[in-house]
Design a protein around this motif. Structure first.
Motif, short mmCIF file in Angstrom:
data_model
loop_
_atom_site.label_atom_id
_atom_site.label_comp_id
_atom_site.label_asym_id
_atom_site.label_seq_id
_atom_site.Cartn_x
_atom_site.Cartn_y
_atom_site.Cartn_z
N MET A 6 0.84 -1.21 0.00
CA MET A 6 0.00 0.00 0.00
C MET A 6 0.87 1.25 0.00
SD MET A 6 -3.16 -0.99 2.51
CE MET A 6 -3.94 0.58 2.39
N THR A 7 1.90 1.23 0.83
CA THR A 7 2.80 2.38 0.91
C THR A 7 3.49 2.62 -0.43
OG1 THR A 7 3.14 1.98 3.26
CG2 THR A 7 4.76 3.38 2.15
N TRP A 8 3.99 1.56 -1.03
CA TRP A 8 4.66 1.71 -2.33
C TRP A 8 3.68 2.18 -3.41
CZ3 TRP A 8 9.38 2.53 -3.68
CH2 TRP A 8 10.40 2.13 -2.84
N ALA A 9 2.48 1.63 -3.39
CA ALA A 9 1.47 2.08 -4.36
C ALA A 9 1.15 3.55 -4.15
CB ALA A 9 0.21 1.24 -4.23
N GLY A 10 1.11 3.97 -2.90
CA GLY A 10 0.87 5.38 -2.60
C GLY A 10 1.98 6.28 -3.13
N TYR A 11 3.22 5.84 -2.96
CA TYR A 11 4.34 6.63 -3.49
C TYR A 11 4.31 6.68 -5.01
CZ TYR A 11 6.59 7.32 1.01
OH TYR A 11 6.87 7.73 2.29
N VAL A 12 3.91 5.59 -5.64
CA VAL A 12 3.81 5.59 -7.10
C VAL A 12 2.72 6.56 -7.56
CG1 VAL A 12 3.16 4.18 -9.10
CG2 VAL A 12 4.78 3.29 -7.42
N LEU A 13 1.53 6.49 -6.94
CA LEU A 13 0.45 7.41 -7.31
C LEU A 13 0.86 8.86 -7.05
CD1 LEU A 13 -2.91 5.81 -6.10
CD2 LEU A 13 -2.19 6.27 -8.42
N SER A 14 1.47 9.11 -5.90
CA SER A 14 1.89 10.47 -5.58
C SER A 14 2.97 10.96 -6.55
CB SER A 14 2.42 10.54 -4.14
OG SER A 14 1.38 10.28 -3.22
N GLY A 15 3.88 10.05 -6.92
CA GLY A 15 4.91 10.41 -7.88
C GLY A 15 4.34 10.72 -9.25
N LEU A 16 3.38 9.92 -9.70
CA LEU A 16 2.73 10.17 -10.99
C LEU A 16 1.97 11.50 -10.96
CD1 LEU A 16 1.44 6.59 -11.87
CD2 LEU A 16 3.30 7.86 -12.98
N PHE A 17 1.29 11.75 -9.85
CA PHE A 17 0.58 13.02 -9.69
C PHE A 17 1.56 14.18 -9.77
CE2 PHE A 17 -0.61 16.45 -6.77
CZ PHE A 17 -1.78 16.88 -7.37
N ALA A 18 2.68 14.06 -9.04
CA ALA A 18 3.68 15.14 -9.02
C ALA A 18 4.26 15.37 -10.41
CB ALA A 18 4.79 14.80 -8.02
N LEU A 19 4.59 14.30 -11.11
CA LEU A 19 5.15 14.44 -12.46
C LEU A 19 4.15 15.09 -13.41
CD1 LEU A 19 7.08 11.07 -12.88
CD2 LEU A 19 8.05 13.37 -12.65
N PHE A 20 2.88 14.70 -13.29
CA PHE A 20 1.86 15.30 -14.14
C PHE A 20 1.71 16.79 -13.86
CE2 PHE A 20 -2.46 16.71 -14.99
CZ PHE A 20 -2.56 16.41 -16.34
#
Length: 130
Positions: A6-20
């Motif tokens: 869950m934590t890793w998935a959260g970092y991935v989603l947050s990273g994708l959001f940040a990059l976008f």
């Protein structure tokens, strides 16, 4: 789901959001690209607000990415998204592709935060169907 995943998935989603946000919104504004000023003009904004809005977006993003201020950053982003939605409504933009785009980004942003932060999961628990 395992807390580690869950934590890793959260970092991935947050990273994708940040990059976008960086690529699609902050960078064009801070770099002074003509498309940013043209888009703001089409939406009815007077000239000269592009840089200020880009700085506000970057500040919100940095607050969101820093663990101690991530909730503040998310709340400020939602205010920014609300203003963007109001602008789209006033401009007569389509509902699902333009007006609600702020809601889509907000769900993505909060989803990443919810997955990576146990305190947020405790505040907003997911209740499964029994």
């Amino acid at each position: 789901m395992n807390a580690k995943y869950m934590t890793w998935a959260g970092y991935v989603l947050s990273g994708l959001f940040a990059l976008f946000i960086l690529g699609a919104s902050v960078a064009p504004k801070l770099l002074g690209l003509p498309i940013a000023e043209e888009t703001m003009k089409e939406l009815g904004w007077p000239p000269g607000y592009v840089l200020m809005i880009g700085i506000i977006e970057l500040t919100c993003l940095l607050l969101y990415l820093y663990p101690r201020t991530n909730v503040l950053g998310a709340v400020l982003f939602m205010g920014l998204f609300g203003g963007a939605m109001a602008t789209q409504i006033r401009a007569g933009s389509p509902l699902f592709s333009h007006i609600l785009f702020g809601i889509y980004l907000g769900l993505f942003m909060w989803g990443g935060l919810w997955l990576r932060d146990p305190a947020i999961r405790a505040l907003f628990p997911f209740r499964g169907v029994d």
